[in-house]
Design a protein around this motif. Sequence first.
Motif, mmCIF file in Angstrom:
data_model
loop_
_atom_site.group_PDB
_atom_site.id
_atom_site.type_symbol
_atom_site.label_atom_id
_atom_site.label_comp_id
_atom_site.label_asym_id
_atom_site.label_seq_id
_atom_site.Cartn_x
_atom_site.Cartn_y
_atom_site.Cartn_z
ATOM 1 N N TYR A 1 0.823 -1.204 0.000
ATOM 2 C CA TYR A 1 0.000 0.000 0.000
ATOM 3 C C TYR A 1 0.863 1.262 0.000
ATOM 4 C CZ TYR A 1 -3.647 -3.344 1.175
ATOM 5 O OH TYR A 1 -4.492 -4.413 1.157
ATOM 6 N N VAL A 2 1.958 1.210 0.730
ATOM 7 C CA VAL A 2 2.875 2.352 0.763
ATOM 8 C C VAL A 2 3.488 2.574 -0.614
ATOM 9 C CG1 VAL A 2 5.021 3.255 1.730
ATOM 10 C CG2 VAL A 2 3.386 2.059 3.215
ATOM 11 N N LEU A 3 3.960 1.488 -1.236
ATOM 12 C CA LEU A 3 4.569 1.604 -2.563
ATOM 13 C C LEU A 3 3.550 2.100 -3.581
ATOM 14 C CD1 LEU A 3 6.948 1.184 -4.456
ATOM 15 C CD2 LEU A 3 6.254 -1.206 -4.723
ATOM 16 N N ALA A 4 2.327 1.560 -3.534
ATOM 17 C CA ALA A 4 1.294 1.982 -4.479
ATOM 18 C C ALA A 4 0.949 3.457 -4.302
ATOM 19 C CB ALA A 4 0.041 1.128 -4.296
ATOM 20 N N GLY A 5 0.829 3.906 -3.048
ATOM 21 C CA GLY A 5 0.487 5.294 -2.791
ATOM 22 C C GLY A 5 1.585 6.261 -3.192
ATOM 23 N N CYS A 6 2.812 5.958 -2.783
ATOM 24 C CA CYS A 6 3.943 6.846 -3.103
ATOM 25 C C CYS A 6 4.193 6.906 -4.600
ATOM 26 C CB CYS A 6 5.207 6.372 -2.380
ATOM 27 S SG CYS A 6 5.149 6.513 -0.586
ATOM 28 N N LEU A 7 4.198 5.735 -5.243
ATOM 29 C CA LEU A 7 4.499 5.698 -6.671
ATOM 30 C C LEU A 7 3.395 6.352 -7.494
ATOM 31 C CD1 LEU A 7 6.543 4.819 -8.742
ATOM 32 C CD2 LEU A 7 5.496 2.558 -8.797
#
Length: 228
Positions: free
Chosen positions: A40-46
């Motif tokens: 979720y962090v990677l999806a949000g940041c990216l």
Amino acid sequence: MSLSVVQGFSKSLAMTVLSEIGDKTFFAAAILAMRHPRRYVLAGCLSALIVMTILSAAVGWAAPNLISRTLTKHIATLLFLGFGFWSLWDAFHEGDSEELAEVEAELDADLQANGKPKANGKDDDDTKKKNRPIFSQFFSPIFLKAFTITFFGEWGDKSQIATIGLAAAENPLGVVLGGILGQALCQTAAVFGGKSLAKQISEKFIALSGGVLFIVFGIQSYFSTVDS
């Protein structure tokens, strides 16, 4: 693929990697990934950085149509040279861990304001999300938090403005593709080991490399010809 796309792609990729490694958004992704599910962090940041890259490239692409190409060239040259000397200044006047400490302090303050999580909060969070629809999982509070922190953290940053200048001087499609690949590489590295990576690399070396790269871009922009 045309030469102009390849040139814009390579410049954007190199600029993005050297600008984002050790940047605030890099450390924010690393710290968020230690507290929340990485996907979720990677999806949000990216997602935030992809949107920012496309918006910045669009502004850079539109600039020559709003003002003269000669003036656009001069502005891009000044931006590259300015950011180059700015990066060199940072390399010699800032400590290696200041950026990380600042981001940690900001996120800790936000965590305290919203209450401390339970010891098994991450496991409970994963269990709850398994019972949610896929759409609601993707747009979870963690995704939105990572997106918001990254988007507004990157807004007005030198890498965003440099992307605008690069898109004004190079092929916008190449700039977007190179920027997205660079952001994907940096954010993946941040989420899956950013803090340990930050301890192994020298922020001074990254800043020096980025500064030299910006200055090279500025010199090339100055001596480039303007298409009529």
